[in-house]
Design an enzyme around this catalytic site. Structure first.
Site, PDB file in Angstrom:
ATOM      1  N   SER A 105      55.239  45.535  70.751  1.00  0.00           N
ATOM      2  CA  SER A 105      53.024  45.352  70.818  1.00  0.00           C
ATOM      3  C   SER A 105      53.142  45.530  72.624  1.00  0.00           C
ATOM      4  O   SER A 105      52.091  45.944  73.058  1.00  0.00           O
ATOM      5  CB  SER A 105      52.606  43.887  70.564  1.00  0.00           C
ATOM      6  OG  SER A 105      52.935  43.058  70.771  1.00  0.00           O
ATOM      7  N   LYS A 123      51.377  38.391  74.848  1.00  0.00           N
ATOM      8  CA  LYS A 123      49.788  39.449  75.100  1.00  0.00           C
ATOM      9  C   LYS A 123      49.134  39.550  76.713  1.00  0.00           C
ATOM     10  O   LYS A 123      50.057  38.436  77.457  1.00  0.00           O
ATOM     11  CB  LYS A 123      48.722  39.127  74.117  1.00  0.00           C
ATOM     12  CG  LYS A 123      48.858  39.495  73.069  1.00  0.00           C
ATOM     13  CD  LYS A 123      49.037  40.806  71.967  1.00  0.00           C
ATOM     14  CE  LYS A 123      49.752  40.101  70.605  1.00  0.00           C
ATOM     15  NZ  LYS A 123      50.276  41.862  70.305  1.00  0.00           N
TER      16      LYS A 123
END
Length: 200
Positions: free
Chosen positions: A66, A109
């Protein structure tokens, strides 16, 4: 006199036995001392490791893509637990945090929206507070697509997304949209495997 002559040869033998016994005791003492020395070193190493991993750094292996191409699958990174003791999280920071939908899991993230901001995504581009100019994101893997939001970020919370925007499970899809300040573990600073790299 004869009795004295008979005993004389035995005296050096007794001294030799005594000397051998003393040497063995010294060797035993030396071995024990070395063992205790190694035990102290091992215990000290364990204490240092515990303190580092629980209070100073986070060391983690990245299991998903990701955050590609900034961080790849299998990369090992170090995050600083101390970074946000001195300043608040900033937009663009890559953070390790407890996943808001399941705090037993740790996620990685990038911070996109800060407390109090409104985040809107149009045609894959990010707009902050109704700005006409999209956020500049040189770190993206590819041109993102899709419309999301708007999201208004609550106090002490952050809107997070992955750099591999088209293949990232992030704030756009979570049940609990935002990560709170208390859920942030640390700022990802450095990749040490497979090749050293400062993260930004």
């Amino acid at each position: 006199m004869a009795e004295n002559r008979m005993n004389e040869p035995n005296e050096p033998i007794a001294e030799s036995q005594e000397s051998g016994s003393s040497k063995e005791k010294q060797e035993t003492f030396s071995a024990k001392k070395e063992i205790f020395s190694w035990i102290k070193i091992i215990l000290l190493a364990l204490v240092i490791s515990f303190v580092l991993n629980h209070y100073i750094i986070v060391s983690a292996e990245v299991p998903t893509g990701s955050m590609e191409n900034t961080i790849m699958i299998g990369d090992r990174i170090i995050a600083s637990r101390l970074s946000y003791h001195f300043h608040e999280p900033q937009r663009g920071d890559i953070i390790v945090f407890n996943f808001p939908d399941d705090e037993s899991q740790k996620y990685l993230k990038r911070i996109i929206g800060l407390p109090g901001e409104t985040v809107k995504i149009k045609d894959g581009k990010v707009y902050i507070n109704d700005s006409k100019t999209p956020l500049k994101e040189d770190y993206l893997k590819e041109t993102p697509v899709g419309d999301y939001g708007p999201y208004t970020v609550p106090k002490d919370s952050y809107f997070l997304m992955g750099d591999n925007r088209n293949d990232s499970f992030d704030s756009r899809f979570w049940e609990h949209t935002f990560a709170t300040r208390d859920e942030i573990i640390g700022k990802a600073e450095f990749r040490y495997f497979p090749k050293p790299k400062l993260l930004k």
